[in-house]
Design a protein around this motif. Structure first.
Motif, PDB file in Angstrom:
ATOM      1  N   ASN A   1       2.916 -13.042  12.643  1.00  0.00           N
ATOM      2  CA  ASN A   1       2.700 -11.321  12.831  1.00  0.00           C
ATOM      3  C   ASN A   1       2.772 -11.379  14.556  1.00  0.00           C
ATOM      4  O   ASN A   1       2.241 -12.249  15.100  1.00  0.00           O
ATOM      5  CB  ASN A   1       1.572 -11.458  12.554  1.00  0.00           C
TER       6      ASN A   1
ATOM      7  N   THR B   1      -1.692  -5.440  -7.427  1.00  0.00           N
ATOM      8  CA  THR B   1      -0.747  -5.441  -8.767  1.00  0.00           C
ATOM      9  C   THR B   1       0.640  -6.401  -8.874  1.00  0.00           C
ATOM     10  O   THR B   1       1.719  -6.176  -9.180  1.00  0.00           O
ATOM     11  CB  THR B   1      -0.604  -3.772  -8.103  1.00  0.00           C
TER      12      THR B   1
ATOM     13  N   GLN C   1      -5.589  -4.952  -0.518  1.00  0.00           N
ATOM     14  CA  GLN C   1      -4.833  -4.999  -1.430  1.00  0.00           C
ATOM     15  C   GLN C   1      -4.112  -6.588  -1.527  1.00  0.00           C
ATOM     16  O   GLN C   1      -3.791  -7.259  -2.993  1.00  0.00           O
ATOM     17  CB  GLN C   1      -3.785  -3.864  -1.994  1.00  0.00           C
ATOM     18  N   HIS C   2      -3.337  -6.705  -0.925  1.00  0.00           N
ATOM     19  CA  HIS C   2      -2.450  -7.878  -0.480  1.00  0.00           C
ATOM     20  C   HIS C   2      -3.593  -9.371  -0.406  1.00  0.00           C
ATOM     21  O   HIS C   2      -3.308  -9.871  -1.606  1.00  0.00           O
ATOM     22  CB  HIS C   2      -1.940  -7.418   0.714  1.00  0.00           C
TER      23      HIS C   2
ATOM     24  N   SER D   1       0.658  -7.583   6.810  1.00  0.00           N
ATOM     25  CA  SER D   1      -0.100  -7.357   7.547  1.00  0.00           C
ATOM     26  C   SER D   1      -1.696  -7.826   7.345  1.00  0.00           C
ATOM     27  O   SER D   1      -2.192  -7.707   8.172  1.00  0.00           O
ATOM     28  CB  SER D   1      -0.131  -5.607   8.365  1.00  0.00           C
TER      29      SER D   1
ATOM     30  N   SER E   1       4.699  -9.363  -0.374  1.00  0.00           N
ATOM     31  CA  SER E   1       3.967  -7.830  -0.222  1.00  0.00           C
ATOM     32  C   SER E   1       4.616  -6.962  -1.303  1.00  0.00           C
ATOM     33  O   SER E   1       5.369  -7.360  -1.768  1.00  0.00           O
ATOM     34  CB  SER E   1       3.544  -7.870   1.342  1.00  0.00           C
TER      35      SER E   1
ATOM     36  N   ARG F   1       6.499  -6.564   4.673  1.00  0.00           N
ATOM     37  CA  ARG F   1       8.204  -5.569   5.863  1.00  0.00           C
ATOM     38  C   ARG F   1       8.159  -5.419   6.710  1.00  0.00           C
ATOM     39  O   ARG F   1       9.291  -5.617   7.531  1.00  0.00           O
ATOM     40  CB  ARG F   1       7.274  -4.145   6.147  1.00  0.00           C
TER      41      ARG F   1
HETATM   42  P1  FAD Z   1       2.878  -3.668   6.576  1.00  0.00           P
HETATM   43  O1  FAD Z   1       1.514  -3.335   6.632  1.00  0.00           O
HETATM   44  O2  FAD Z   1       4.332  -1.984   7.171  1.00  0.00           O
HETATM   45  O3  FAD Z   1       3.002  -4.874   7.408  1.00  0.00           O
HETATM   46  C1  FAD Z   1       4.169  -5.237   8.404  1.00  0.00           C
HETATM   47  C2  FAD Z   1       3.632  -6.235   9.000  1.00  0.00           C
HETATM   48  O4  FAD Z   1       4.600  -6.883   9.947  1.00  0.00           O
HETATM   49  C3  FAD Z   1       3.103  -5.501  10.172  1.00  0.00           C
HETATM   50  O5  FAD Z   1       2.132  -6.480  10.775  1.00  0.00           O
HETATM   51  C4  FAD Z   1       4.135  -6.260  11.467  1.00  0.00           C
HETATM   52  O6  FAD Z   1       2.956  -6.294  12.727  1.00  0.00           O
HETATM   53  C5  FAD Z   1       4.762  -7.446  11.364  1.00  0.00           C
HETATM   54  N1  FAD Z   1       5.475  -7.384  11.665  1.00  0.00           N
HETATM   55  C6  FAD Z   1       7.135  -6.394  12.116  1.00  0.00           C
HETATM   56  N2  FAD Z   1       7.970  -7.554  12.569  1.00  0.00           N
HETATM   57  C7  FAD Z   1       7.493  -8.396  12.910  1.00  0.00           C
HETATM   58  C8  FAD Z   1       8.627  -9.712  13.429  1.00  0.00           C
HETATM   59  N3  FAD Z   1       9.292  -9.028  13.701  1.00  0.00           N
HETATM   60  N4  FAD Z   1       7.459 -10.518  13.422  1.00  0.00           N
HETATM   61  C9  FAD Z   1       6.352 -10.725  13.202  1.00  0.00           C
HETATM   62  N5  FAD Z   1       6.083  -9.682  12.291  1.00  0.00           N
HETATM   63  C10 FAD Z   1       6.564  -8.716  12.369  1.00  0.00           C
HETATM   64  N6  FAD Z   1       0.522  -5.086  -1.198  1.00  0.00           N
HETATM   65  C11 FAD Z   1       0.703  -6.153  -1.990  1.00  0.00           C
HETATM   66  O7  FAD Z   1       0.843  -6.557  -1.232  1.00  0.00           O
HETATM   67  N7  FAD Z   1      -0.237  -7.016  -2.581  1.00  0.00           N
HETATM   68  C12 FAD Z   1      -0.154  -5.702  -4.338  1.00  0.00           C
HETATM   69  O8  FAD Z   1      -0.129  -6.155  -4.965  1.00  0.00           O
HETATM   70  C13 FAD Z   1      -0.424  -4.236  -3.339  1.00  0.00           C
HETATM   71  N8  FAD Z   1      -0.678  -3.628  -4.314  1.00  0.00           N
HETATM   72  C14 FAD Z   1      -1.170  -2.218  -4.041  1.00  0.00           C
HETATM   73  C15 FAD Z   1      -2.341  -1.401  -5.128  1.00  0.00           C
HETATM   74  C16 FAD Z   1      -2.812  -0.084  -4.520  1.00  0.00           C
HETATM   75  C17 FAD Z   1      -3.150   0.872  -5.350  1.00  0.00           C
HETATM   76  C18 FAD Z   1      -2.061   0.215  -3.316  1.00  0.00           C
HETATM   77  C19 FAD Z   1      -2.434   2.025  -3.362  1.00  0.00           C
HETATM   78  C20 FAD Z   1      -1.021  -0.750  -2.889  1.00  0.00           C
HETATM   79  C21 FAD Z   1      -1.165  -1.325  -3.046  1.00  0.00           C
HETATM   80  N9  FAD Z   1      -0.988  -2.703  -1.990  1.00  0.00           N
HETATM   81  C22 FAD Z   1       0.161  -3.975  -2.299  1.00  0.00           C
HETATM   82  C23 FAD Z   1       0.111  -1.957  -0.586  1.00  0.00           C
HETATM   83  C24 FAD Z   1      -0.651  -2.984   0.504  1.00  0.00           C
HETATM   84  O9  FAD Z   1      -1.512  -1.266   0.873  1.00  0.00           O
HETATM   85  C25 FAD Z   1       0.206  -2.500   2.031  1.00  0.00           C
HETATM   86  O10 FAD Z   1       0.997  -1.790   1.751  1.00  0.00           O
HETATM   87  C26 FAD Z   1       1.063  -3.925   1.953  1.00  0.00           C
HETATM   88  O11 FAD Z   1       0.890  -4.680   1.573  1.00  0.00           O
HETATM   89  C27 FAD Z   1       2.058  -3.734   3.239  1.00  0.00           C
HETATM   90  O12 FAD Z   1       3.031  -4.686   3.012  1.00  0.00           O
HETATM   91  P2  FAD Z   1       3.378  -5.359   4.038  1.00  0.00           P
HETATM   92  O13 FAD Z   1       2.512  -5.918   5.177  1.00  0.00           O
HETATM   93  O14 FAD Z   1       5.199  -6.028   4.223  1.00  0.00           O
HETATM   94  O15 FAD Z   1       3.435  -4.326   5.360  1.00  0.00           O
END
Ligand code: FAD
Length: 341
Positions: free
Chosen positions: A308, A274, A293-294, A289, A256, A231
């Protein structure tokens, strides 16, 4: 037709051997079969049992025979013209028939879309339980119970499940989790052909047409390097940066779930509980982050690099090398440095 044996008293001592149900498409063996053969060999050796791999199809005897060289003692080739193309009924019925005749103690199936389709049907037909989506298997040497571990409650805890009264003990196992079996020539291995009692009327689906997907293949499972975006990329355009770095390091693009849910990239790229489970030599997580789950899908990577801007992001707890900074500055600097060297 096979009859379910649910709730019947069975003699556990009648059940022997560890089986792996192979997956093939037009003779091409799915990599999960080799992973399960490696794991099956380990379990069979622990229990002092034999390992058999089961291949279903038509005109794939040569491909079936090759599996003897990955540690199997026997390959059962279930051969029938009606098994030329995959059908849920044809495959589930034939494999169940062989299971009821030979009585294996443990049956492993890949948690692919085909494996997830046939495994519960086979379990139902032979009257046993099924633990789906396992990520770890162990056996208790004293009572031969298979300890089947899988994520539960959204990946927040790992559950270990046993099948105490029924046999075989059946699991589907996620692709990419187990180590692949090594190729070891096995001239003494045996291939047995089994002709199932299958009739046309058993198969209620008709294959009308096969259409080859023109989508670019995403091969996360075999990738040595994966560059993943989350994200933190803020938009689909952020993946241009991820692709540029992936290209420089000969890597595949991962993501992710947040990026997939936002519609920035296809689900085929998703790593995690998943998505796909990966174990590359190098995993570069950018703007991810590190949710549990990731991590469930990538923590077995040999080296993990995280970029990050939040120094408290959980991904820094599992990485080997962490960069606190804005990915929009860090990734171009990495690319520039690679270009210079
Ligand atoms: P976020 O948690 O929002 O993290 C974004 C990160 O980016 C933050 O740490 C922030 O500090 C950083 N950031 C922002 N801007 C910048 C920048 N300019 N430069 C550097 N860093 C920056 N997730 C998966 O990934 N895979 C799965 O298979 C999966 N299965 C799931 C199954 C279930 C049943 C459930 C409930 C959830 C599942 N999830 C899965 C979702 C998981 O819980 C997280 O919501 C998801 O992994 C978050 O994705 P993210 O790290 O990209 O986003």
């Amino acid at each position: 037709m096979n009859k379910a044996k649910v709730n019947q008293e069975i003699n556990l001592a009648d059940y022997n051997d560890v089986w792996v149900i192979a997956e093939q498409n037009e003779g091409k063996i799915h990599p999960v079969t080799i992973e399960l053969t490696g794991e099956g060999r380990r379990l069979a050796d622990t229990l002092g049992k034999r390992l058999a791999v089961i291949v279903s199809g038509a005109d794939v005897e040569d491909e079936a025979r090759k599996l003897l060289h990955y540690g199997a003692d026997t390959v059962f080739y279930i051969s029938h013209p009606l098994l030329k193309d995959f059908s849920t009924e044809g495959y589930a019925l034939s494999i169940s028939e062989l299971i009821l005749e030979k009585k294996p103690e443990i049956v492993l199936i890949g948690a692919t879309s085909i494996g997830r389709d046939i495994a519960p049907r086979i379990a139902g037909k032979v009257g046993t339980g099924l633990t789906a989506d396992c990520t770890k298997l162990e056996v208790d040497e004293t009572d031969h119970k298979l300890l089947q571990t899988r994520p539960a409650f959204g990946g927040n805890l790992m559950a270990t499940i046993v099948c105490p009264r029924n046999r075989p003990q059946m699991s589907t196992v996620r692709p990419g989790v187990m180590e692949k079996a090594a190729f070891i020539p096995n001239p003494d291995g045996r291939l047995e052909i089994f002709i199932p009692n299958l009739k046309e009327e058993d198969i209620r689906t008709v294959l009308m047409k096969k259409v080859k997907s023109d989508r670019k293949k995403v091969n996360l499972i075999d990738a040595k390097v994966i560059v993943s975006g989350g994200r933190g990329l803020k938009s689909p355009e952020g993946f241009t940066l991820i692709r540029a770095l992936a290209e420089k390091v000969n890597g595949e693009v991962g993501s992710s779930r947040a990026a997939v849910d936002a519609g920035w990239i296809e689900h085929l790229h998703q790593v995690g509980q998943t998505g796909t489970t990966v174990r590359p030599d190098l995993y570069i997580a950018c703007g991810i982050s590190g949710a549990i789950q990731h991590l469930a899908g990538m923590s077995e990577s040999k080296y993990i690099v995280a970029i990050n801007k939040d120094p408290n992001a959980p991904i820094f707890k599992v990485c080997d090398f962490g960069i606190v900074g804005d990915l929009n500055e860090v990734i171009p600097a990495m690319i520039e440095s690679i270009d210079k060297n």
